[in-house]
Design a protein around this motif. Sequence first.
Motif, PDB file in Angstrom:
ATOM      1  N   TRP A 179       1.067  -1.168   0.047  1.00 34.30           N
ATOM      2  CA  TRP A 179       0.208  -0.051   0.010  1.00 34.30           C
ATOM      3  C   TRP A 179       0.699   1.443   0.053  1.00 34.30           C
ATOM      4  O   TRP A 179       0.419   2.347  -0.780  1.00 34.30           O
ATOM      5  N   MET A 180       2.036   1.280   0.807  1.00 30.45           N
ATOM      6  CA  MET A 180       2.837   2.270   0.840  1.00 30.45           C
ATOM      7  C   MET A 180       3.371   2.747  -0.704  1.00 30.45           C
ATOM      8  O   MET A 180       3.324   3.894  -1.103  1.00 30.45           O
ATOM      9  N   GLU A 181       3.861   1.596  -1.279  1.00 30.46           N
ATOM     10  CA  GLU A 181       4.216   1.850  -2.848  1.00 30.46           C
ATOM     11  C   GLU A 181       3.171   2.499  -3.665  1.00 30.46           C
ATOM     12  O   GLU A 181       3.464   3.309  -4.206  1.00 30.46           O
ATOM     13  N   ASP A 182       2.009   1.923  -3.279  1.00 33.81           N
ATOM     14  CA  ASP A 182       0.767   2.430  -4.005  1.00 33.81           C
ATOM     15  C   ASP A 182       0.648   4.030  -3.964  1.00 33.81           C
ATOM     16  O   ASP A 182       0.474   4.855  -4.937  1.00 33.81           O
ATOM     17  N   VAL A 183       0.519   4.518  -2.483  1.00 27.88           N
ATOM     18  CA  VAL A 183       0.469   5.772  -2.079  1.00 27.88           C
ATOM     19  C   VAL A 183       1.473   6.784  -2.867  1.00 27.88           C
ATOM     20  O   VAL A 183       1.248   7.817  -3.297  1.00 27.88           O
ATOM     21  N   ARG A 184       2.902   6.004  -2.875  1.00 28.45           N
ATOM     22  CA  ARG A 184       3.893   6.852  -3.537  1.00 28.45           C
ATOM     23  C   ARG A 184       3.883   6.887  -5.020  1.00 28.45           C
ATOM     24  O   ARG A 184       5.033   7.782  -5.547  1.00 28.45           O
ATOM     25  N   THR A 185       2.969   6.261  -5.634  1.00 28.61           N
ATOM     26  CA  THR A 185       2.869   5.917  -7.113  1.00 28.61           C
ATOM     27  C   THR A 185       2.289   7.139  -7.910  1.00 28.61           C
ATOM     28  O   THR A 185       1.041   7.283  -7.207  1.00 28.61           O
ATOM     29  N   ASN A 186       2.729   7.796  -8.815  1.00 22.42           N
ATOM     30  CA  ASN A 186       1.891   8.613  -9.600  1.00 22.42           C
ATOM     31  C   ASN A 186       1.002   7.862 -10.360  1.00 22.42           C
ATOM     32  O   ASN A 186       1.160   7.160 -11.291  1.00 22.42           O
ATOM     33  N   ASN A 187      -0.682   8.137  -9.995  1.00 23.57           N
ATOM     34  CA  ASN A 187      -1.591   7.324 -10.811  1.00 23.57           C
ATOM     35  C   ASN A 187      -2.038   8.153 -11.812  1.00 23.57           C
ATOM     36  O   ASN A 187      -3.142   7.630 -12.312  1.00 23.57           O
ATOM     37  N   ASN A 188      -1.339   9.112 -12.277  1.00 26.56           N
ATOM     38  CA  ASN A 188      -1.766  10.196 -13.393  1.00 26.56           C
ATOM     39  C   ASN A 188      -0.675  10.462 -14.126  1.00 26.56           C
ATOM     40  O   ASN A 188      -0.145  11.433 -13.849  1.00 26.56           O
ATOM     41  N   PRO A 189      -0.279   9.675 -15.039  1.00 26.88           N
ATOM     42  CA  PRO A 189       0.940  10.116 -16.052  1.00 26.88           C
ATOM     43  C   PRO A 189       0.709  11.432 -16.604  1.00 26.88           C
ATOM     44  O   PRO A 189       1.919  11.986 -16.875  1.00 26.88           O
ATOM     45  N   LYS A 190      -0.424  12.216 -16.878  1.00 28.29           N
ATOM     46  CA  LYS A 190      -0.268  13.560 -17.222  1.00 28.29           C
ATOM     47  C   LYS A 190      -0.172  14.531 -16.133  1.00 28.29           C
ATOM     48  O   LYS A 190       0.260  15.616 -16.451  1.00 28.29           O
ATOM     49  N   ASN A 191       0.026  14.034 -15.017  1.00 23.07           N
ATOM     50  CA  ASN A 191       0.440  15.000 -13.929  1.00 23.07           C
ATOM     51  C   ASN A 191       1.824  15.101 -13.527  1.00 23.07           C
ATOM     52  O   ASN A 191       2.525  13.846 -12.964  1.00 23.07           O
ATOM     53  N   LYS A 192       2.450  15.768 -14.465  1.00 23.41           N
ATOM     54  CA  LYS A 192       4.295  15.896 -14.304  1.00 23.41           C
ATOM     55  C   LYS A 192       4.667  16.380 -13.179  1.00 23.41           C
ATOM     56  O   LYS A 192       5.798  16.427 -13.006  1.00 23.41           O
ATOM     57  N   ARG A 193       3.713  17.298 -12.490  1.00 24.63           N
ATOM     58  CA  ARG A 193       4.311  18.017 -11.282  1.00 24.63           C
ATOM     59  C   ARG A 193       3.877  17.125  -9.855  1.00 24.63           C
ATOM     60  O   ARG A 193       4.318  17.588  -8.826  1.00 24.63           O
ATOM     61  N   PHE A 194       3.557  15.556 -10.109  1.00 26.40           N
ATOM     62  CA  PHE A 194       3.509  14.752  -8.955  1.00 26.40           C
ATOM     63  C   PHE A 194       4.462  15.077  -8.017  1.00 26.40           C
ATOM     64  O   PHE A 194       5.778  14.526  -8.014  1.00 26.40           O
ATOM     65  N   THR A 195       4.433  15.094  -6.609  1.00 27.10           N
ATOM     66  CA  THR A 195       5.269  14.452  -5.604  1.00 27.10           C
ATOM     67  C   THR A 195       4.902  13.721  -4.576  1.00 27.10           C
ATOM     68  O   THR A 195       3.628  13.872  -4.252  1.00 27.10           O
ATOM     69  N   ALA A 196       5.352  12.583  -4.603  1.00 28.23           N
ATOM     70  CA  ALA A 196       4.933  11.526  -3.740  1.00 28.23           C
ATOM     71  C   ALA A 196       4.658  12.044  -2.356  1.00 28.23           C
ATOM     72  O   ALA A 196       5.539  12.634  -1.712  1.00 28.23           O
ATOM     73  N   PRO A 197       3.599  11.665  -1.564  1.00 23.23           N
ATOM     74  CA  PRO A 197       3.592  11.809  -0.128  1.00 23.23           C
ATOM     75  C   PRO A 197       4.454  11.234   0.572  1.00 23.23           C
ATOM     76  O   PRO A 197       5.009  10.233   0.317  1.00 23.23           O
ATOM     77  N   LYS A 198       4.850  11.835   1.572  1.00 19.51           N
ATOM     78  CA  LYS A 198       5.687  11.170   2.705  1.00 19.51           C
ATOM     79  C   LYS A 198       5.056  10.486   3.666  1.00 19.51           C
ATOM     80  O   LYS A 198       3.848  11.094   3.985  1.00 19.51           O
ATOM     81  N   ILE A 199       5.324   9.236   3.934  1.00 12.26           N
ATOM     82  CA  ILE A 199       4.639   8.209   4.794  1.00 12.26           C
ATOM     83  C   ILE A 199       5.194   8.461   6.151  1.00 12.26           C
ATOM     84  O   ILE A 199       6.683   8.214   6.374  1.00 12.26           O
ATOM     85  N   VAL A 200       4.436   9.103   6.974  1.00 12.14           N
ATOM     86  CA  VAL A 200       4.876   9.250   8.285  1.00 12.14           C
ATOM     87  C   VAL A 200       3.984   8.712   9.593  1.00 12.14           C
ATOM     88  O   VAL A 200       3.208   9.384   9.932  1.00 12.14           O
ATOM     89  N   PRO A 201       4.003   7.273   9.757  1.00 15.58           N
ATOM     90  CA  PRO A 201       3.238   6.673  10.628  1.00 15.58           C
ATOM     91  C   PRO A 201       3.148   7.380  11.958  1.00 15.58           C
ATOM     92  O   PRO A 201       4.180   8.089  12.706  1.00 15.58           O
ATOM     93  N   ARG A 202       1.944   7.372  12.640  1.00 14.78           N
ATOM     94  CA  ARG A 202       2.050   7.815  14.294  1.00 14.78           C
ATOM     95  C   ARG A 202       2.413   6.761  15.297  1.00 14.78           C
ATOM     96  O   ARG A 202       2.040   5.550  15.007  1.00 14.78           O
ATOM     97  N   PHE A 203       3.087   7.368  16.248  1.00 13.42           N
ATOM     98  CA  PHE A 203       3.477   6.502  17.298  1.00 13.42           C
ATOM     99  C   PHE A 203       2.643   7.216  18.516  1.00 13.42           C
ATOM    100  O   PHE A 203       2.870   8.359  18.679  1.00 13.42           O
ATOM    101  N   HIS A 204       1.814   6.488  19.131  1.00 10.81           N
ATOM    102  CA  HIS A 204       1.270   7.055  20.230  1.00 10.81           C
ATOM    103  C   HIS A 204       1.494   6.148  21.558  1.00 10.81           C
ATOM    104  O   HIS A 204       1.899   4.982  21.534  1.00 10.81           O
ATOM    105  N   PHE A 205       1.563   6.996  22.790  1.00  7.04           N
ATOM    106  CA  PHE A 205       1.710   6.566  23.717  1.00  7.04           C
ATOM    107  C   PHE A 205       0.287   6.389  24.628  1.00  7.04           C
ATOM    108  O   PHE A 205      -0.091   7.196  25.465  1.00  7.04           O
ATOM    109  N   GLU A 206      -0.386   5.361  24.365  1.00  8.87           N
ATOM    110  CA  GLU A 206      -1.775   5.093  24.537  1.00  8.87           C
ATOM    111  C   GLU A 206      -2.188   4.878  26.068  1.00  8.87           C
ATOM    112  O   GLU A 206      -3.271   5.557  26.431  1.00  8.87           O
ATOM    113  N   THR A 207      -1.610   4.325  26.797  1.00 11.27           N
ATOM    114  CA  THR A 207      -1.848   3.837  28.155  1.00 11.27           C
ATOM    115  C   THR A 207      -1.229   4.810  29.129  1.00 11.27           C
ATOM    116  O   THR A 207      -1.481   4.489  30.403  1.00 11.27           O
TER     117      THR A 207
END
Length: 401
Positions: A131-159
């Motif tokens: 899924w991370m690879e899919d998110v970083r992939t340009n799914n519209n070849p016409k969009n020449k200005r595409f910049t892949a989103p940065k994957i920044v998972p959340r770390f939570h101190f829940e308890t």
Amino acid sequence: KSGPITMKLDFSKLFVVLLVILLINESFQKLPTVKKKKDKKDKEKNVQQKGLVKSSISYNSILKENENYSQKDLHLNHFKGDTLGYITPWYNHGYDVAKTFNGKFTYIAPVWYRFTYELELLGGHDVDLGWMEDVRTNNNPKNKRFTAPKIVPRFHFETYSQESLVTLFTEEELVVLVIETIVEEVIKNNFDGIVLDFGFLPFNVLGENLVFFFKTLSDEFVKLGNKEIILVVPPTISTNPDEQFFTSKEFLILEPFVNKFHVMTYDYIKYAKTQTDIGNSPLHFISSSILKILPPAERSSKASKIMMGINFFGYDFSMNEQNVIINNQYLDLLKEHRPTFSWQESTDEHVFYYPKDGMQHMVMYPSLLYIQKRLELAADFGVSLAIWECGQGLDYFYDLL
């Protein structure tokens, strides 16, 4: 003589019938082409062009249009600041949103990790490299200005309670253990950074211990190629200085080590003092929260480091209870009650009412105008945006981003 004459009449009728059938068939063959062009043009229109961003809205329009986002605007950024979208495993639609609208996001933050009280890190099983690879992939070849989103998972101190978090920060060995654990996970999965969520941590009492943690983590991230740190911080509600957990003072102390600060400018319903002031996230509340963190002298140079929180969830409120509602629950209420909406000036949002078990319920869920007004405020301040969360919203919301 009657036989041949009858045959002649039959052939004439048959010819006319066949001619009519051919003409009708040709007409029907042309119709789809016209409809197809109209459908394509409709799919290219965004919610602004359809005239849907307004105060006078109807349940019928929402039910009809909420899944119809603009195909043409799919990779256009109407909001010019950085945008983060949270994704949670319990609302799977968010995973599809991140892939479909990846061109509109600067960051995608999957809510995967949590530290237990014993500092065991849980959530690694949720990591989805495909899924991370899919998110970083340009799914519209016409969009020449595409910049892949940065994957920044959340770390939570829940308890952790506030007291236990303060204790954690004062124990250098524990701090180093937490940092080593995070760094190891970032390296293993090639994350672009992380989101750190300590909840309502009293940052204001930590002093040098706070600096040690973030400086040490930042130094490690620099070695990895400048991985990014996004810190979730509470809004400032109280006028009592002892209850102001994160202010401009803490911002200026941590700003050299933290890339973005996500201010949780939603859930105002928990702080509202009067019933007329009940809302998800009034504009006055957002403005006040940002201004208490962002020093006037620093606004031009550091405003983009602040991420204004915006909710894609709502509340179903009565005198006896308040429940979070998300997209499908909201749409079910519209189908069942066919309500009339009103625009609430005090909180700048749409609300509607319905009866249940002898009680009147008020529903507050984001509308297009609600989102647009908050995007305009973010643009005025020059701040970035953090959406909680993508799986809870309606698809046509993303036309506005």
